[in-house]
Scaffold this motif. Structure first.
Motif, short mmCIF file in Angstrom:
data_model
loop_
_atom_site.label_atom_id
_atom_site.label_comp_id
_atom_site.label_asym_id
_atom_site.label_seq_id
_atom_site.Cartn_x
_atom_site.Cartn_y
_atom_site.Cartn_z
N ASN A 172 0.74 -1.25 0.00
CA ASN A 172 0.04 0.11 -0.04
C ASN A 172 0.93 1.16 0.09
OD1 ASN A 172 1.02 -0.20 2.52
ND2 ASN A 172 -0.88 0.61 3.57
N ARG A 173 2.07 1.08 -0.11
CA ARG A 173 3.13 2.20 -0.24
C ARG A 173 3.13 2.68 -1.78
NH1 ARG A 173 8.01 0.39 3.01
NH2 ARG A 173 9.07 2.36 2.27
N ARG A 174 2.70 4.11 -1.92
CA ARG A 174 2.59 4.42 -3.38
C ARG A 174 3.24 5.82 -3.47
NH1 ARG A 174 1.02 0.38 -6.76
NH2 ARG A 174 0.42 1.77 -8.07
N CYS A 175 3.90 6.25 -4.60
CA CYS A 175 4.33 7.69 -4.85
C CYS A 175 3.07 8.48 -5.43
CB CYS A 175 5.44 7.60 -5.88
SG CYS A 175 6.99 6.46 -5.33
N ARG A 176 2.12 9.05 -4.48
CA ARG A 176 1.14 9.73 -5.16
C ARG A 176 1.19 11.20 -4.36
NH1 ARG A 176 -3.42 10.77 -2.09
NH2 ARG A 176 -3.53 9.70 -0.16
N GLY A 177 0.34 12.02 -5.01
CA GLY A 177 0.23 13.16 -4.53
C GLY A 177 -1.42 13.41 -4.10
N SER A 178 -1.68 14.61 -3.93
CA SER A 178 -3.04 14.80 -3.33
C SER A 178 -4.28 14.45 -4.22
CB SER A 178 -3.31 16.17 -2.92
OG SER A 178 -2.12 16.49 -2.02
N ASN A 179 -5.25 13.94 -3.47
CA ASN A 179 -6.65 13.47 -4.13
C ASN A 179 -7.42 14.73 -4.13
OD1 ASN A 179 -7.72 13.77 -1.52
ND2 ASN A 179 -7.47 11.20 -1.41
N THR A 180 -8.64 14.87 -4.40
CA THR A 180 -9.40 16.01 -4.11
C THR A 180 -9.68 16.57 -2.86
OG1 THR A 180 -10.80 15.41 -6.33
CG2 THR A 180 -11.70 16.78 -4.92
N GLY A 181 -9.92 15.68 -2.09
CA GLY A 181 -10.08 16.15 -0.62
C GLY A 181 -8.87 16.74 0.00
N GLU A 182 -7.93 16.20 -0.24
CA GLU A 182 -6.61 16.63 0.40
C GLU A 182 -6.14 17.92 -0.40
OE1 GLU A 182 -4.99 12.05 1.28
OE2 GLU A 182 -4.39 13.31 -0.77
N GLY A 183 -6.48 18.16 -1.67
CA GLY A 183 -6.15 19.17 -2.45
C GLY A 183 -6.91 20.55 -2.18
N LEU A 184 -8.28 19.91 -1.85
CA LEU A 184 -9.12 21.46 -1.20
C LEU A 184 -8.78 21.67 0.08
CD1 LEU A 184 -12.44 19.85 -2.62
CD2 LEU A 184 -11.43 21.76 -3.53
N ARG A 185 -8.30 20.46 1.05
CA ARG A 185 -7.94 21.07 2.21
C ARG A 185 -6.59 21.91 2.24
NH1 ARG A 185 -9.58 22.26 6.88
NH2 ARG A 185 -8.85 21.33 8.78
N ILE A 186 -5.66 21.66 1.24
CA ILE A 186 -4.47 22.54 1.15
C ILE A 186 -5.08 23.92 0.92
CG2 ILE A 186 -2.50 23.10 -0.29
CD1 ILE A 186 -1.94 20.01 -0.46
#
Length: 532
Positions: free
Chosen positions: A453-467
């Motif tokens: 479950n360790r991935r090289c990912r950025g933000s999803n929609t919820g995380e991006g909106l939170r930023i």
């Protein structure tokens, strides 16, 4: 009659190579390069030689994009075999270093349980002696700390294997894939054996803005060129573009593609994650190329070392124009947590600034600030930093592939810096496995079950909106999505609209607009004028 002068043609690509492979940090920094050639490149070429037809077919299959397949026609397998032999001979000491390091690290973990490490230095294999320190963390887990500066002064650093390949770029898809396919010589190409750090490299690239006579160029390239007829197809007499400095009241941001953006403010130019492409002779998406960029780039910023952000070909071509190269600080506790600063110096950069979190550089009525960058690296320690550029009362965050894994990071950022009106960030909900491109750094024998479950990912929609919410942002530019065709040789074909990451990008933009923000996905060259 005046003598004709020339510069590199817009379609001329100059690819830095290490023994025919595209140069990136994993085959330049000495320890990663030793592990990479021994555990990745050599086994890959051996696998190709067993089934060259399969590799050639698989490399063209977009359904298998991202796989480890050598994209070389089977009738050229003899050239691959010769290259493999040359690599094994020229880098035999690196292979011995890689074997010694992996074997000793495994032994050290079993042997060292908190007792003094001093007696264990006698057990160090000869390739590691004088180049490493044995240490514990605070809960008595042992590790090998590499003295990276010493390695750059050792035989394991191999500038003699470096070269620049000058080639006519017919199409964006014609470049060999960076990770899996070496460059074989093709008609119309010139292979210039030259260490990347040499001043002659800058003398060639200075002609992008200051064309020179043919004799000058032949003198720079030396024995790599045997006739004018060999060189002339790679040159043009067309004058370079004239750069007009930006003098508007607010900052101008020229987005060049992927994660690369040029910020212009009060006579200062800042280039973020420089990845610049030649223009294919066969046409393609419009782009800004080298002679269309400013004659001086005051600061070039590197967020992290993935080659779609740290591109050695672009850095070398712009080296003579870059006032200061700004890189993130490494911690140096892991063998793969290499120093971008030392890498840059090995590439010939003299003015390298290594910024820690919230260290800053003053600008005219502004500031350049290194800020936290979490996520995207699968929980592997790695030098990385986002950057806030303050221009007057405006603040711009270049977040690269950041993930909002901890709200407090952005809450502290707002407290420390105030509102950040404009955010450039990637959207990535899947991401590659954490070992993507880095498998050579990991031991062969390990428990892989917990890694899934360790991935090289950025933000999803919820995380991006939170930023955006935490920073008080009013503008979102969704970037670094790999949509430009000149990124294909690095990260593969662009994602189609139905791909999960593109659907997630659309959701982020839609929800941001519903909250009253300006929100746009950037794709190809775009000029952004931000209010003062």
């Amino acid at each position: 009659m005046s003598e004709s002068t020339y510069r590199l043609a817009d379609h001329t690509c100059v690819a830095p190579l290490v023994q025919s492979w595209t140069a990136w940090w994993m085959n330049v920094a000495p320890i990663p390069a030793s592990l990479h050639v021994h555990k990745s490149q050599v086994p890959l070429l051996k696998a190709y030689l067993q089934t060259p037809d399969f590799h050639a077919r698989a490399a063209k299959d977009q359904a298998l994009s991202g796989g480890t397949f050598v994209g070389i026609a089977p009738e050229r397998a003899g050239e691959v075999k010769a290259l493999l032999q040359q690599m094994q001979e020229a880098q035999a000491d690196r292979a011995r270093l890689a074997e010694a390091l992996e074997e000793f690290q495994g032994w050290l973990v079993d042997e060292a349980k908190g007792q003094s490490l001093e007696p264990l230095y006698e057990k160090l294999p000869e390739p590691l002696r004088g180049l490493v320190e044995l240490s514990y963390d605070y809960i008595n887990r042992p590790f090998v700390r590499v003295m990276e500066g010493a390695l750059y002064r050792s035989a394991y650093h191999k500038p003699q294997l470096q070269s620049l390949r000058l080639l006519p770029l017919a199409s964006d898809s014609s470049r060999p894939h960076l990770f899996t396919t070496p460059y074989l010589m093709e008609p119309g190409q010139i292979d210039w054996a030259v260490p990347f750090s040499e001043e002659r490299v800058s003398r060639l690239f200075e002609t992008d803005l200051s064309p020179r006579p043919l004799g000058y160029l032949r003198d720079v390239l030396g024995q790599a060129v045997t006739s004018d007829e060999q060189l002339l197809p790679l040159l043009t007499e067309a004058p370079p573009s004239r750069y007009t400095p930006w003098e508007g009241p607010g900052p101008r941001v020229r987005y060049l593609g992927h994660a690369c953006a040029l910020v212009e403010w009060k006579g200062i130019t800042i280039l973020v994650d420089p990845v610049v492409s030649a223009k294919p002779s066969g046409g393609g998406m419009p782009r800004l190329t080298f002679h269309e960029l400013p004659p001086r780039i005051d600061y070039a910023l590197i967020t992290h070392s993935h080659p779609d952000h740290l591109a050695i070909d672009t850095l070398l071509r712009l080296r003579h124009r870059i006032g200061h190269l700004v890189v993130p600080r490494c911690n140096g506790f892991l063998v793969g947590d290499y120093s971008p600063k030392l890498l840059a110096r090995s590439l010939g950069f003299q003015n390298v600034l290594e910024l820690d979190t919230y260290e800053s550089i003053p600008l005219p009525d502004g500031e350049l600030i290194a800020v936290p960058f979490l996520g995207e690296h699968g929980d592997i320690g790695h030098a990385k930093s986002s950057y806030v550029v303050r221009t007057g009362k405006q603040q711009l965050l270049f977040a690269a592939d950041s993930m909002c894994v901890d709200d407090a990071v952005y809450r502290h950022m707002r407290q420390n810096l105030g509102p950040v009106q404009t955010v450039f960030m990637n959207t990535e909900i899947e991401g590659a496995p954490h070992t993507w491109t880095l498998e050579a750094l990991f031991p062969k024998k390990r428990d892989r079950k917990l890694e899934k479950n360790r991935r090289c990912r950025g933000s999803n929609t919820g995380e991006g909106l939170r930023i955006l919410e935490l920073l008080g942002s009013t503008r979102l530019y969704n970037y670094a999505m790999g949509l430009e065709p000149w990124m294909e040789h690095i990260i593969g074909p662009a994602s189609p609209p139905e791909a999960p990451r593109m659907k997630e990008s659309e959701r982020l933009l839609t929800e941001a607009r519903a909250r009253g923000l300006t929100a746009e996905r950037l794709h190809g060259p775009t000029e952004l004028l931000l209010e003062s």
